[in-house]
Design a protein around this motif. Sequence first.
Motif, PDB file in Angstrom:
ATOM      1  N   MET A   1      51.822 -11.599  32.616  1.00  0.00           N
ATOM      2  CA  MET A   1      50.699 -12.091  33.373  1.00  0.00           C
ATOM      3  C   MET A   1      49.403 -12.007  32.568  1.00  0.00           C
ATOM      4  N   GLU A   2      49.258 -10.914  31.828  1.00  0.00           N
ATOM      5  CA  GLU A   2      48.057 -10.764  31.014  1.00  0.00           C
ATOM      6  C   GLU A   2      47.997 -11.815  29.915  1.00  0.00           C
ATOM      7  N   PHE A   3      49.166 -12.197  29.419  1.00  0.00           N
ATOM      8  CA  PHE A   3      49.224 -13.206  28.370  1.00  0.00           C
ATOM      9  C   PHE A   3      48.728 -14.562  28.889  1.00  0.00           C
ATOM     10  N   ILE A   4      49.126 -14.925  30.094  1.00  0.00           N
ATOM     11  CA  ILE A   4      48.704 -16.206  30.679  1.00  0.00           C
ATOM     12  C   ILE A   4      47.201 -16.218  30.928  1.00  0.00           C
ATOM     13  N   ILE A   5      46.671 -15.119  31.432  1.00  0.00           N
ATOM     14  CA  ILE A   5      45.228 -15.068  31.697  1.00  0.00           C
ATOM     15  C   ILE A   5      44.446 -15.040  30.388  1.00  0.00           C
ATOM     16  N   SER A   6      44.994 -14.418  29.350  1.00  0.00           N
ATOM     17  CA  SER A   6      44.331 -14.439  28.042  1.00  0.00           C
ATOM     18  C   SER A   6      44.271 -15.860  27.484  1.00  0.00           C
ATOM     19  N   ILE A   7      45.351 -16.617  27.661  1.00  0.00           N
ATOM     20  CA  ILE A   7      45.354 -18.014  27.208  1.00  0.00           C
ATOM     21  C   ILE A   7      44.346 -18.828  28.014  1.00  0.00           C
ATOM     22  N   LEU A   8      44.298 -18.597  29.325  1.00  0.00           N
ATOM     23  CA  LEU A   8      43.331 -19.304  30.166  1.00  0.00           C
ATOM     24  C   LEU A   8      41.898 -18.972  29.771  1.00  0.00           C
ATOM     25  N   ALA A   9      41.620 -17.711  29.450  1.00  0.00           N
ATOM     26  CA  ALA A   9      40.285 -17.330  28.992  1.00  0.00           C
ATOM     27  C   ALA A   9      39.960 -18.018  27.667  1.00  0.00           C
ATOM     28  N   GLY A  10      40.940 -18.122  26.772  1.00  0.00           N
ATOM     29  CA  GLY A  10      40.719 -18.819  25.507  1.00  0.00           C
ATOM     30  C   GLY A  10      40.441 -20.298  25.705  1.00  0.00           C
ATOM     31  N   VAL A  11      41.158 -20.918  26.642  1.00  0.00           N
ATOM     32  CA  VAL A  11      40.898 -22.335  26.947  1.00  0.00           C
ATOM     33  C   VAL A  11      39.498 -22.504  27.516  1.00  0.00           C
ATOM     34  N   LEU A  12      39.092 -21.593  28.388  1.00  0.00           N
ATOM     35  CA  LEU A  12      37.726 -21.672  28.937  1.00  0.00           C
ATOM     36  C   LEU A  12      36.678 -21.483  27.847  1.00  0.00           C
ATOM     37  N   PHE A  13      36.907 -20.544  26.925  1.00  0.00           N
ATOM     38  CA  PHE A  13      35.968 -20.337  25.823  1.00  0.00           C
ATOM     39  C   PHE A  13      35.863 -21.582  24.935  1.00  0.00           C
ATOM     40  N   SER A  14      37.006 -22.174  24.608  1.00  0.00           N
ATOM     41  CA  SER A  14      36.959 -23.345  23.727  1.00  0.00           C
ATOM     42  C   SER A  14      36.313 -24.541  24.417  1.00  0.00           C
ATOM     43  N   THR A  15      36.588 -24.731  25.702  1.00  0.00           N
ATOM     44  CA  THR A  15      35.944 -25.813  26.439  1.00  0.00           C
ATOM     45  C   THR A  15      34.444 -25.566  26.559  1.00  0.00           C
ATOM     46  N   ALA A  16      34.070 -24.310  26.730  1.00  0.00           N
ATOM     47  CA  ALA A  16      32.649 -23.971  26.830  1.00  0.00           C
ATOM     48  C   ALA A  16      31.924 -24.254  25.513  1.00  0.00           C
ATOM     49  N   ILE A  17      32.524 -23.897  24.397  1.00  0.00           N
ATOM     50  CA  ILE A  17      31.891 -24.157  23.096  1.00  0.00           C
ATOM     51  C   ILE A  17      31.760 -25.657  22.866  1.00  0.00           C
ATOM     52  N   TYR A  18      32.788 -26.411  23.243  1.00  0.00           N
ATOM     53  CA  TYR A  18      32.715 -27.871  23.108  1.00  0.00           C
ATOM     54  C   TYR A  18      31.559 -28.434  23.934  1.00  0.00           C
ATOM     55  N   ASN A  19      31.396 -27.962  25.160  1.00  0.00           N
ATOM     56  CA  ASN A  19      30.317 -28.463  26.009  1.00  0.00           C
ATOM     57  C   ASN A  19      28.946 -27.987  25.553  1.00  0.00           C
ATOM     58  N   LEU A  20      28.873 -26.810  24.971  1.00  0.00           N
ATOM     59  CA  LEU A  20      27.584 -26.325  24.474  1.00  0.00           C
ATOM     60  C   LEU A  20      27.072 -27.151  23.296  1.00  0.00           C
ATOM     61  N   LEU A  21      27.965 -27.809  22.580  1.00  0.00           N
ATOM     62  CA  LEU A  21      27.569 -28.596  21.413  1.00  0.00           C
ATOM     63  C   LEU A  21      27.275 -30.060  21.746  1.00  0.00           C
ATOM     64  N   GLN A  22      27.271 -30.423  23.013  1.00  0.00           N
ATOM     65  CA  GLN A  22      26.999 -31.803  23.420  1.00  0.00           C
ATOM     66  C   GLN A  22      25.497 -32.077  23.460  1.00  0.00           C
ATOM     67  N   LYS A  23      25.133 -33.341  23.659  1.00  0.00           N
ATOM     68  CA  LYS A  23      23.732 -33.744  23.645  1.00  0.00           C
ATOM     69  C   LYS A  23      23.088 -33.773  25.021  1.00  0.00           C
ATOM     70  N   GLN A  24      23.876 -33.799  26.083  1.00  0.00           N
ATOM     71  CA  GLN A  24      23.304 -33.869  27.423  1.00  0.00           C
ATOM     72  C   GLN A  24      23.074 -32.455  27.961  1.00  0.00           C
ATOM     73  N   LEU A  25      21.959 -32.301  28.688  1.00  0.00           N
ATOM     74  CA  LEU A  25      21.609 -30.988  29.221  1.00  0.00           C
ATOM     75  C   LEU A  25      22.627 -30.504  30.252  1.00  0.00           C
ATOM     76  N   LEU A  26      23.133 -31.391  31.083  1.00  0.00           N
ATOM     77  CA  LEU A  26      24.084 -30.972  32.106  1.00  0.00           C
ATOM     78  C   LEU A  26      25.375 -30.439  31.496  1.00  0.00           C
ATOM     79  N   ARG A  27      25.807 -31.040  30.408  1.00  0.00           N
ATOM     80  CA  ARG A  27      27.013 -30.528  29.738  1.00  0.00           C
ATOM     81  C   ARG A  27      26.771 -29.166  29.116  1.00  0.00           C
ATOM     82  N   VAL A  28      25.565 -28.927  28.634  1.00  0.00           N
ATOM     83  CA  VAL A  28      25.226 -27.607  28.094  1.00  0.00           C
ATOM     84  C   VAL A  28      25.269 -26.564  29.203  1.00  0.00           C
TER      85      VAL A  28
END
Length: 112
Positions: A1-28
Amino acid sequence: MEFIISILAGVLFSTAIYNLLQKQLLRVIIGTVLLSHGAHLFILTMGKLKRGAPPILTEEGGPYTDPLPQALILTSIVISFGITSLLLVLAYRTANENDTDNMEQLRGNENE
């Protein structure tokens, strides 16, 4: 169970970094929200996902759960809610004042 939540946290981190690097304020702003949710899951996973009784000490012994990760997550949720509301208000005000939410135009780059 911890492994699945760790993967989900990693997916959230990577999606967050992708959105932080966008040009629109709402995506940031969406990137900061996803980053905080990833941090919540990370804190919960580091506190070990185990079942047990509530941490009320009685004469009977038994496995107890640690309340510290939940307390840290609750505090973090309140702080991230405040930061999100502040960022949304600032983005709304900026978009109304400047008629754009594009970061390149807000910086005043002349090559566009």
